[in-house]
Design a protein around this motif. Structure first.
Motif, PDB file in Angstrom:
ATOM      1  N   UNK A  23     -16.589 -46.325  17.854  1.00 33.38           N
ATOM      2  CA  UNK A  23     -16.131 -47.137  18.987  1.00 33.38           C
ATOM      3  C   UNK A  23     -15.736 -48.531  18.512  1.00 33.38           C
ATOM      4  N   UNK A  24     -14.554 -48.971  18.933  1.00 32.74           N
ATOM      5  CA  UNK A  24     -14.039 -50.286  18.558  1.00 32.74           C
ATOM      6  C   UNK A  24     -13.759 -51.072  19.836  1.00 32.74           C
ATOM      7  N   UNK A  25     -14.255 -52.326  19.889  1.00 32.86           N
ATOM      8  CA  UNK A  25     -13.994 -53.194  21.046  1.00 32.86           C
ATOM      9  C   UNK A  25     -13.412 -54.531  20.635  1.00 32.86           C
ATOM     10  N   UNK A  26     -13.156 -54.716  19.360  1.00 28.94           N
ATOM     11  CA  UNK A  26     -12.543 -55.961  18.889  1.00 28.94           C
ATOM     12  C   UNK A  26     -11.133 -56.102  19.480  1.00 28.94           C
ATOM     13  N   UNK A  27     -10.872 -57.194  20.172  1.00 26.18           N
ATOM     14  CA  UNK A  27      -9.609 -57.352  20.897  1.00 26.18           C
ATOM     15  C   UNK A  27      -8.401 -57.352  19.958  1.00 26.18           C
TER      16      UNK A  27
END
Length: 464
Positions: A23-27
């Motif tokens: 899971x990646x949430x870095x904008x």
């Protein structure tokens, strides 16, 4: 601020249900996964991007999104040109890029079983080791993935003779909009059990399910090809040559058109020297075995000459022939260096190719828009490329008007709004015009049945 708690609950669920690193949430990373290569198609920043590695992980993503009412936007390599992989507000982008296993190549049954993230060219290379061949070859074959090719029913240079992706998909495993992992299709030579749900999924652009495995039909490796090249003073003359080839009963293994704008762009980038002698180049190939191949090549040559080619010849140098087709593949990225490119993808009957090319030229003049032309001309699949100066809003509006007019003219000639790139976001109005209300209702009923919550790639194709 009110959005933060629901988003946090969703991302916490994804982190909990999936292995570390998925899971990646870095904008900054999310921005690169927010859209495909469709110029001016709307998109939003997703709340997360997930790279599952197994079908069960894909299912876990869909179930989490169902529980949190979050849209799921499936994505392959992001090479699409219709906005089909563009994120919407609150979406989770599900990238299949890590699902890259070629699970099986069966020489006896002539089939391959692959995960959706396998790159098209990698599969073709692997098949060659078994003296087998996977025909669909979009211009993006070196980067695009099988999952994306299936989602858009991709074609390519050789589809004039060998068909498109749908002709090679025997079966699929996918996760439905209700979170079920199902298999459809077969691995036998024949089979008519139930509705053809496999063909229904091909070209559905991620709106009916998330593909996790594909079973593909393969063909034996083919003989070396004979190449014929023709130079023409206009795209209309080249279109007449295309119609003449069809009328002569020749089915080429490729018949590609490249106009002066494309040739100049390729020359400026790669210094290939192609634009010095031609306004339009038509490239034909035949892979018929033995003397039949030579006869078909000679027939194509006569068609080129009869349609007004300023120069035409059979190539006797395989490297020269491959260089010409490489220029065809380079045309789109070469044009992208000039400014934003809005890519069309229409298909008309072969007999209408000359007329359609003439209408495209008239549309370019009427809207003061630079339109370059490349085409899988042998099956009537034309790709007008509308090029605008960077930052020129007025030019963009003219190009968009020309884009819609080209669609209308294609329909008027008995054509279709998309031959291989898909509907995505850019062609939804065209799809409604082509299908009409009753058939659109059937499409929406299928969408509602397989994705009752409307969370799979919402807004694409049918608009739901």
């Amino acid at each position: 601020m009110p959005q933060e708690l629901p988003v946090r609950a969703l991302t916490d669920r994804l982190h909990r249900d999936l292995p570390e690193g998925r899971v990646v949430t870095d904008r900054a990373v999310l921005a690169g996964y927010a859209h495909d290569e469709a110029e001016w198609a709307p998109h939003a920043l997703p709340v997360a991007m997930v790279r599952p590695r197994t079908a069960e992980e894909v299912r876990a993503v869909v179930l989490a999104c169902l529980d949190h009412a979050a849209p799921v936007v499936p994505r392959g390599a992001g090479t699409g040109l219709s906005g089909g992989a563009n994120a919407v507000d609150g979406a989770v982008v599900l990238s299949t890029e890590a699902m890259t296993a070629i699970r099986r190549i069966d020489p006896l049954e002539r089939l391959a079983v692959v995960e959706p993230g396998v790159v098209n060219e990698d599969l073709r290379t692997a098949c060659a080791a078994y003296d087998l061949w996977y025909p669909p070859d979009p211009a993006s074959a070196r980067w695009s993935t099988i999952g994306g090719n299936v989602a858009t029913n991709a074609g390519g240079l050789c589809c004039v003779k060998y068909g498109v992706t749908r002709d090679y998909v025997l079966g699929l495993e996918f996760v439905t909009g209700t979170g079920e992992l199902v298999r459809v299709g077969r691995r036998t030579a024949k089979g008519v059990a139930g509705y053809d749900l496999t063909s229904l999924m091909v070209g559905s652009e991620g709106t009916l399910g998330v593909i996790t495995e594909v079973t593909l039909r393969l063909r034996p490796s083919r003989p070396p090809e004979h190449t014929v090249a023709g130079y023409f003073s206009s795209v209309v003359d080249a279109g007449r040559a295309v119609a003449a080839v069809a009328a002569a009963g020749v089915t080429p293994s490729a018949l590609e058109l490249i106009d002066r704008h494309c040739l100049q762009a390729v020359d400026a980038w790669k210094q290939m020297g192609l634009s010095a002698d031609a306004d339009v180049v038509l490239l034909g190939r035949t892979d018929a075995p033995g003397p039949a191949g030579q006869e078909e090549a000679e027939a194509m040559l006569r068609c080129f000459e009869g349609a007004g080619a300023t120069w035409a010849a059979r190539s006797t140098d395989p490297q020269e022939a491959d260089a010409l087709f490489e220029a065809r593949r380079l045309a789109y990225p070469a044009l992208e260096r000039l400014g934003p490119v809005l890519t069309e993808d229409i298909c008309v009957p072969k007999s209408a190719v000359p007329e359609m090319l003439g209408r495209i030229e008239a549309i370019a003049q009427r809207h003061d828009t630079l339109i370059a032309n490349i085409a899988h001309a042998g099956d009537g699949n034309l790709h007008p490329l509308l090029i605008t100066p960077p930052g020129d809003q007025a030019a963009r509006e003219r190009a968009q008007a020309a884009f819609h007019e080209i669609i209308a003219e294609a329909l008027a000639l008995g054509g279709t709004v998309t031959g291989e790139h898909g509907v995505g976001l850019l062609k939804r109005d065209g799809l409604r015009a082509e299908l009409g209300p009753a058939v659109m209702a059937l499409n929406r009923a299928v969408k509602d049945a397989l994705d009752p919550r409307g969370l799979l790639n919402p807004g694409k194709v049918t608009g739901r």
